[in-house]
Design an enzyme around this catalytic site. Structure first.
Site, PDB file in Angstrom:
ATOM      1  N   HIS A  45       3.380  -2.363   3.308  1.00  0.00           N
ATOM      2  CA  HIS A  45       3.439  -0.984   2.811  1.00  0.00           C
ATOM      3  C   HIS A  45       4.818  -0.724   2.208  1.00  0.00           C
ATOM      4  CE1 HIS A  45       0.253  -1.017   5.864  1.00  0.00           C
ATOM      5  NE2 HIS A  45      -0.273   0.046   5.258  1.00  0.00           N
TER       6      HIS A  45
ATOM      7  N   ASP B 285       0.825  -1.213   0.000  1.00  0.00           N
ATOM      8  CA  ASP B 285       0.000   0.000   0.000  1.00  0.00           C
ATOM      9  C   ASP B 285       0.856   1.259   0.000  1.00  0.00           C
ATOM     10  OD1 ASP B 285      -2.024  -1.822   0.232  1.00  0.00           O
ATOM     11  OD2 ASP B 285      -2.904  -0.960   2.056  1.00  0.00           O
ATOM     12  N   ASP B 286       0.175   2.381  -0.320  1.00  0.00           N
ATOM     13  CA  ASP B 286       0.670   3.755  -0.134  1.00  0.00           C
ATOM     14  C   ASP B 286       1.707   4.208  -1.157  1.00  0.00           C
ATOM     15  OD1 ASP B 286      -1.009   3.793   2.018  1.00  0.00           O
ATOM     16  OD2 ASP B 286       0.559   3.697   3.552  1.00  0.00           O
TER      17      ASP B 286
END
Length: 309
Positions: free
Chosen positions: A267, A115-116
């Protein structure tokens, strides 16, 4: 006197000849009748005695448990024993069993998700994944797409066969859920991915997870109408809260790996990058196959247990 008796003698001789011939004829006729009768009676017994010998065999053989029963008597009653199909059937069963075994082994699948992104770490994540010949699923944030120096990394992600899904524009809980901007932000993010990569993804990940954020049925209906799918996770690495501690990230993943199909939440962080090679080796050692998300093969994985998503 002698001349008178001569005609009478001739008649007697003729009568004797006639009786003689008649007698011979009767004897011949009688012999013929006897011969024919004897021949007929000679042929008849085998016909009558065959039936009682055959019928008991056919009746008794199916129920007989005598293992010494001749094989040639069993074959006419049980033709499948001489049919080649029973020999082929077990072979088919064994082939199917081998196929099922291979499929069962391939069902042990893990989806790595990050993610991100995009971030300054994206290229290094790609390098490690490429070195291990592993494809992953990236959920990227729309606000990061506006950084032009990161757009090349986004293109590389798509070009190397990884999947890019949406992760909202702002990652802001208040805006996404309280102000119900979740769907508009996801649509905008997916449009940006299409502009940069040419792909048309339909999968997104809800920041902070779909629970409790997507308890709102109205938002979920908007997602279904927009044909957008949601993915949460089965393993939370907690990597975002473990800077400088890659060992704990690895331990968290090991402890939560319990199923034959796992989706790992990670992440784009430096500590995750450091832990990634050992994470890959762990799943390989456990017999997992690495998979990448495909829109056409979507399966439900959301904390709301909403089949429409």
């Amino acid at each position: 006197m002698s001349t008178l008796h001569q005609p009478v003698r001739r008649k007697r001789r003729k009568l004797k000849k006639k009786y003689f011939y008649l007698l011979i004829f009767l004897l011949v006729l009688l012999g013929t009748v006897l011969f024919v009768g004897t021949s007929y009676s000679f042929r008849e017994p085998p016909h009558t005695t065959d039936e009682p010998e055959i019928v008991p065999d056919k009746i008794e053989t199916p129920t007989s448990n005598d293992k010494s029963e001749p094989i040639d008597k069993l074959e006419p009653i049980k033709p499948p024993e001489s049919n080649p199909e029973p020999e082929v059937f077990p072979q088919i069963e064994s082939d199917e069993t081998e196929i099922l075994t291979e499929e069962n082994e391939l069902e042990k699948v893990v989806y790595l998700t990050f993610d991100d992104g995009p971030s300054k770490w994206t290229e290094q994540f790609l390098d490690i994944l490429d070195a291990h010949d592993v494809k992953a699923t990236f959920f990227m944030q729309g606000s990061n797409f506006k950084k032009e120096h990161l757009q090349e990394s986004v293109k590389r992600v798509a070009q190397e066969g990884h999947y890019i899904g949406g992760h909202s524009m702002t990652h802001n809980y208040q805006a996404l859920y309280s102000n119900q901007q979740f769907v508009p932000e996801m649509v905008e993010t997916l449009d940006l991915i299409h502009e940069i990569t040419g792909t048309t993804p339909r999968l997104v990940r809800a920041p902070y997870g779909s629970a409790p954020g997507l308890n709102n049925e109205h938002i979920r209906k908007q997602l279904a109408d927009a044909q957008i799918k949601i993915w949460d996770w089965t393993i939370d690495s907690h990597d975002w809260e473990l800077p400088g501690n890659p060992t704990q990230i690895i331990q968290n993943i090991k402890q939560e790996t319990t199923s034959d199909k796992e989706v790992v939440l990670m992440h784009e962080k430096s500590q995750t990058l450091e832990a990634l090679p050992k994470i890959l080796n762990f799943f390989k050692d456990q017999g997992y196959v690495f998979a990448v998300y495909e829109d056409a093969s979507h399966f439900m994985l959301n904390f709301q247990n909403d089949s429409a998503l």
